[in-house]
Design a protein around this motif. Structure first.
Motif, PDB file in Angstrom:
ATOM      1  N   ALA A 111      16.299  -1.185  -5.075  1.00  0.00           N
ATOM      2  CA  ALA A 111      15.616  -0.664  -3.880  1.00  0.00           C
ATOM      3  C   ALA A 111      14.176  -0.351  -4.251  1.00  0.00           C
ATOM      4  N   LEU A 112      13.443   0.181  -3.277  1.00  0.00           N
ATOM      5  CA  LEU A 112      12.058   0.614  -3.471  1.00  0.00           C
ATOM      6  C   LEU A 112      12.054   2.135  -3.583  1.00  0.00           C
ATOM      7  N   TYR A 113      11.487   2.640  -4.658  1.00  0.00           N
ATOM      8  CA  TYR A 113      11.509   4.069  -4.939  1.00  0.00           C
ATOM      9  C   TYR A 113      10.101   4.650  -4.826  1.00  0.00           C
ATOM     10  N   PHE A 114      10.010   5.780  -4.130  1.00  0.00           N
ATOM     11  CA  PHE A 114       8.727   6.440  -3.918  1.00  0.00           C
ATOM     12  C   PHE A 114       8.763   7.851  -4.477  1.00  0.00           C
ATOM     13  N   CYS A 115       7.725   8.184  -5.233  1.00  0.00           N
ATOM     14  CA  CYS A 115       7.486   9.544  -5.682  1.00  0.00           C
ATOM     15  C   CYS A 115       6.511  10.189  -4.703  1.00  0.00           C
ATOM     16  N   ALA A 116       6.642  11.495  -4.474  1.00  0.00           N
ATOM     17  CA  ALA A 116       5.763  12.180  -3.538  1.00  0.00           C
ATOM     18  C   ALA A 116       5.455  13.581  -4.044  1.00  0.00           C
ATOM     19  N   VAL A 117       4.283  14.085  -3.663  1.00  0.00           N
ATOM     20  CA  VAL A 117       3.847  15.401  -4.135  1.00  0.00           C
ATOM     21  C   VAL A 117       3.116  16.133  -3.013  1.00  0.00           C
ATOM     22  N   ARG A 118       3.234  17.436  -3.045  1.00  0.00           N
ATOM     23  CA  ARG A 118       2.444  18.250  -2.128  1.00  0.00           C
ATOM     24  C   ARG A 118       2.246  19.636  -2.723  1.00  0.00           C
ATOM     25  N   ARG A 119       1.196  20.284  -2.268  1.00  0.00           N
ATOM     26  CA  ARG A 119       1.047  21.702  -2.548  1.00  0.00           C
ATOM     27  C   ARG A 119       1.748  22.452  -1.427  1.00  0.00           C
ATOM     28  N   ALA A 120       1.884  23.741  -1.605  1.00  0.00           N
ATOM     29  CA  ALA A 120       2.691  24.536  -0.675  1.00  0.00           C
ATOM     30  C   ALA A 120       2.184  24.446   0.757  1.00  0.00           C
ATOM     31  N   THR A 121       0.881  24.326   0.957  1.00  0.00           N
ATOM     32  CA  THR A 121       0.347  24.361   2.315  1.00  0.00           C
ATOM     33  C   THR A 121      -0.311  23.050   2.701  1.00  0.00           C
ATOM     34  N   ASP A 122       0.018  21.999   2.000  1.00  0.00           N
ATOM     35  CA  ASP A 122      -0.710  20.744   2.198  1.00  0.00           C
ATOM     36  C   ASP A 122       0.229  19.621   2.621  1.00  0.00           C
ATOM     37  N   LYS A 123      -0.371  18.480   2.916  1.00  0.00           N
ATOM     38  CA  LYS A 123       0.394  17.319   3.334  1.00  0.00           C
ATOM     39  C   LYS A 123       1.197  16.745   2.169  1.00  0.00           C
ATOM     40  N   LEU A 124       2.215  15.969   2.500  1.00  0.00           N
ATOM     41  CA  LEU A 124       3.022  15.283   1.497  1.00  0.00           C
ATOM     42  C   LEU A 124       2.473  13.873   1.334  1.00  0.00           C
ATOM     43  N   ILE A 125       2.079  13.540   0.110  1.00  0.00           N
ATOM     44  CA  ILE A 125       1.552  12.197  -0.122  1.00  0.00           C
ATOM     45  C   ILE A 125       2.474  11.439  -1.060  1.00  0.00           C
ATOM     46  N   LEU A 127       0.812  -1.225   0.000  1.00  0.00           N
ATOM     47  CA  LEU A 127       0.000   0.000   0.000  1.00  0.00           C
ATOM     48  C   LEU A 127       0.837   1.262   0.000  1.00  0.00           C
ATOM     49  N   GLY A 128       2.123   1.141  -0.082  1.00  0.00           N
ATOM     50  CA  GLY A 128       2.940   2.339  -0.066  1.00  0.00           C
ATOM     51  C   GLY A 128       2.869   3.032   1.280  1.00  0.00           C
ATOM     52  N   LEU A 129       3.137   4.319   1.274  1.00  0.00           N
ATOM     53  CA  LEU A 129       3.088   5.105   2.501  1.00  0.00           C
ATOM     54  C   LEU A 129       1.767   5.866   2.552  1.00  0.00           C
ATOM     55  N   GLN A 130       1.008   5.609   3.591  1.00  0.00           N
ATOM     56  CA  GLN A 130      -0.253   6.308   3.779  1.00  0.00           C
ATOM     57  C   GLN A 130      -0.057   7.410   4.817  1.00  0.00           C
ATOM     58  N   PHE A 131      -0.422   8.637   4.445  1.00  0.00           N
ATOM     59  CA  PHE A 131      -0.265   9.769   5.350  1.00  0.00           C
ATOM     60  C   PHE A 131      -1.231   9.677   6.521  1.00  0.00           C
ATOM     61  N   LEU A 132      -0.696   9.839   7.714  1.00  0.00           N
ATOM     62  CA  LEU A 132      -1.513   9.812   8.932  1.00  0.00           C
ATOM     63  C   LEU A 132      -1.719  11.208   9.507  1.00  0.00           C
ATOM     64  N   LEU A 133      -0.614  11.838   9.900  1.00  0.00           N
ATOM     65  CA  LEU A 133      -0.708  13.098  10.631  1.00  0.00           C
ATOM     66  C   LEU A 133       0.502  13.971  10.333  1.00  0.00           C
ATOM     67  N   TRP A 134       0.277  15.280  10.459  1.00  0.00           N
ATOM     68  CA  TRP A 134       1.350  16.257  10.306  1.00  0.00           C
ATOM     69  C   TRP A 134       1.203  17.270  11.433  1.00  0.00           C
ATOM     70  N   TYR A 135       2.265  17.420  12.216  1.00  0.00           N
ATOM     71  CA  TYR A 135       2.309  18.414  13.276  1.00  0.00           C
ATOM     72  C   TYR A 135       3.397  19.430  12.983  1.00  0.00           C
ATOM     73  N   ASP A 136       3.113  20.655  13.341  1.00  0.00           N
ATOM     74  CA  ASP A 136       4.121  21.700  13.222  1.00  0.00           C
ATOM     75  C   ASP A 136       3.917  22.689  14.347  1.00  0.00           C
ATOM     76  N   GLU A 137       4.982  22.979  15.061  1.00  0.00           N
ATOM     77  CA  GLU A 137       4.934  23.920  16.188  1.00  0.00           C
ATOM     78  C   GLU A 137       3.830  23.560  17.175  1.00  0.00           C
ATOM     79  N   GLY A 138       3.659  22.288  17.399  1.00  0.00           N
ATOM     80  CA  GLY A 138       2.715  21.837  18.404  1.00  0.00           C
ATOM     81  C   GLY A 138       1.283  21.693  17.944  1.00  0.00           C
ATOM     82  N   GLU A 139       1.005  22.077  16.714  1.00  0.00           N
ATOM     83  CA  GLU A 139      -0.372  22.022  16.226  1.00  0.00           C
ATOM     84  C   GLU A 139      -0.528  20.994  15.109  1.00  0.00           C
ATOM     85  N   GLU A 140      -1.698  20.397  15.053  1.00  0.00           N
ATOM     86  CA  GLU A 140      -1.993  19.475  13.973  1.00  0.00           C
ATOM     87  C   GLU A 140      -2.309  20.277  12.715  1.00  0.00           C
TER      88      GLU A 140
END
Lengths: 114, 112
Positions: B87-101, A41-54
């Motif tokens: 090895a296992l290679y992963f590509c990732a993308v994000r917008r400036a204010t968003d999470k990295l997927i 399933l690859g890497l699934q994003f769970l959570l991101w914290y920065d400066e103490g905030e979600e």
């Protein structure tokens, strides 16, 4: 310079139990990320914290939660464990406030739910 | 919404030959694009990133990637593969204010 450290490295739990995973970021990093890496399933994003905030949360049920402490370390809590929670949980850190920065990953916590 | 796709589960290449690992993305606005590598029994390591500027970016271990806005792609390339690149290679993308997927990963196998 110490890297991202995660503890414990391995855990075995049974269904319904609760677990807490810990992460210490690289010194000077204020952003912490949590990912779940399950087989196929690859890497699934769970959570991101920065400066103490979600800052953001992935598509996981509420029984997955976490927090970031004033020293920027972080915990991931998983309640009511299910078999499909078995995975490698990766923590990463980066310089805060800069989403164009690379992430530094820890070696992960391997969680097995029986 | 943002997404990233790695269409190949595995790529096989002979040592010394050029390699390409494909990545396409979908994101509104300008993307930040990354490649990471996961060696066996080791954590993920950063390879390279595209933020802005020159479409061809160079990274660690001789890898490079080309940002193609019209094709929304960010393929990883290396002119001459080494067995140690396996090895296992992963590509990732994000917008400036968003999470990295991350994508689902591509396993690169380089044969001697």
């Amino acid at each position: 310079e110490a890297g991202v450290t995660q503890s414990p490295t391995h855990l075995i739990k049974t269904r319904g139990q609760q677990v807490t995973l810990r992460c210490s970021p690289i010194s000077g990093h204020t952003s912490v990320y949590w990912y779940q890496q399950a087989l196929g399933l690859g890497l699934q994003f769970l959570l991101w914290y920065d400066e103490g905030e979600e800052r953001n949360r992935g598509n996981f049920p509420p029984r997955f939660s976490g927090r970031q402490f004033p020293n920027y370390s972080s915990e991931l809590n998983v309640n009511a464990l299910e078999l499909e929670d078995s995975a490698l949980y990766l923590c990463a850190s980066s310089l805060g406030g800069r989403t164009n920065e690379k992430l530094f990953f820890g070696s992960g916590t391997q969680l097995s739910v029986l | 919404a943002q997404s990233v796709a790695q269409p190949e589960d595995q790529v096989n290449v002979a040592e010394g030959n050029p390699l390409t690992v494909k990545c396409t993305y979908s994101v509104s606005g300008n993307p930040y694009l990354f490649w990471y590598v996961q060696y066996p029994n080791r954590g993920l390591q950063f390879l390279l990133k595209y933020i802005t500027g020159d479409n061809l970016v160079k990274g660690s271990y001789g890898f490079e990637a080309e940002f193609n806005k019209s094709q929304t792609s960010f393929h990883l390339k290396k002119p001459s593969a080494l067995v140690s690149d396996s090895a296992l290679y992963f590509c990732a993308v994000r917008r400036a204010t968003d999470k990295l997927i991350f994508g689902t990963g591509t396993r690169l196998q380089v044969f001697p």
